[in-house]
Design an enzyme around this catalytic site. Sequence first.
Site, PDB file in Angstrom:
ATOM      1  N   ARG A  50     -68.279 -67.674 -82.062  1.00 18.53           N
ATOM      2  CA  ARG A  50     -69.157 -68.121 -83.153  1.00 18.53           C
ATOM      3  C   ARG A  50     -68.764 -67.403 -84.432  1.00 18.53           C
ATOM      4  O   ARG A  50     -68.580 -66.209 -84.463  1.00 18.53           O
ATOM      5  CB  ARG A  50     -70.608 -67.759 -82.816  1.00 18.53           C
ATOM      6  CG  ARG A  50     -71.612 -68.154 -83.895  1.00 18.53           C
ATOM      7  CD  ARG A  50     -72.027 -66.971 -84.761  1.00 18.53           C
ATOM      8  NE  ARG A  50     -73.171 -67.225 -85.622  1.00 18.53           N
ATOM      9  CZ  ARG A  50     -73.740 -66.297 -86.380  1.00 18.53           C
ATOM     10  NH1 ARG A  50     -73.267 -65.053 -86.382  1.00 18.53           N
ATOM     11  NH2 ARG A  50     -74.788 -66.596 -87.138  1.00 18.53           N
TER      12      ARG A  50
ATOM     13  N   THR B 204     -75.917 -57.013 -90.307  1.00 14.59           N
ATOM     14  CA  THR B 204     -74.996 -57.205 -91.417  1.00 14.59           C
ATOM     15  C   THR B 204     -75.195 -56.106 -92.458  1.00 14.59           C
ATOM     16  O   THR B 204     -76.314 -55.642 -92.654  1.00 14.59           O
ATOM     17  CB  THR B 204     -75.267 -58.585 -92.058  1.00 14.59           C
ATOM     18  OG1 THR B 204     -75.189 -59.559 -91.033  1.00 14.59           O
ATOM     19  CG2 THR B 204     -74.283 -58.918 -93.161  1.00 14.59           C
TER      20      THR B 204
END
Lengths: 173, 143
Positions: free
Chosen positions: B29, B1
Amino acid sequence: MDPVVLVHGGAGDITDDRVSGKIKGVKLAAVEGYKALKNGGSVLDAVESAVRLMEDDEYFNAGYGSVLNLNGDVEMDASIMLGSDLNAGAISITKDISHPISLARLVMEKTPHVILSAEGAQKFAESKGIPILEPGALVTDFAKKALEDYKQHGGQLTEIGGIIKPKNAGEVG
Amino acid sequence: TVGAVAVDGLGNVAAATSTGGINGKMPGRVSDTSQIGSGSYADNNSGAVSTTGHGETILKFCLAHSICKDMENGKSARLATKESVEKMTRRLNNTAGAITVSKIGEVGISFSSKRMAWAYVKGSELHFGIEQGQHEVECVEDE
């Protein structure tokens, strides 16, 4: 007051061999974002340009260099938010686009919604002229190896009703 | 991230976060990163936050929003970020990190994970680190 642009490049047990690449990448991103502000851009321009730079950098788990799902595909999520009016935009489970953060900003600025997902997000990207890459274009060797390691040591999450808690090797987030 | 937060000279703030998710995830997901209040949050009444780490944990704790509310209630960016990350890790046993700017230009950086790469520019200084407690400063090269 002095403006500030602060960035992160992900948290987790980052391995030693990736430390210098990560530090270099976040420094470049912070300077890129600050430059956008200094050149008259908004705080939205600043955070978008900083994140775009890291989405292009394979040292980071976003855009090019994203981790893979169990099928070996890249599926990406992103969000962006503006403090003055709490306006926000996000996308999830999107594939084959270079800059998910820019698509999230388009959702905020061009739709009445906050989050678009999967096929809907994909179609919206196409409608806004965002280039759709060849399948697999965002997959790196590092990500492929991490997935193989995970499959060998991490257990299978596809069991329905029984979730095996694997130790996730490598970076999270 | 990856994530970024910014505040301009007038106190306007914004946050942005982008991720490939978690290694070996099930197809379909959805992570915390796309959820406003978990992955990103920004409010001129308090500040802007971007988070990273174990997504399901950040999602259950609404980490970004939690930090902004603490700032709204008077905590500094540093304290709000540190206390929320620690509280979440204590409660849910998984690690994460967050970066914060407040509406008055304070900086908050905290992570319970082993490492988190971060950097910020303020004035002519470039600050950065990746280890717990590491904080290095360089001059930003002039254009």
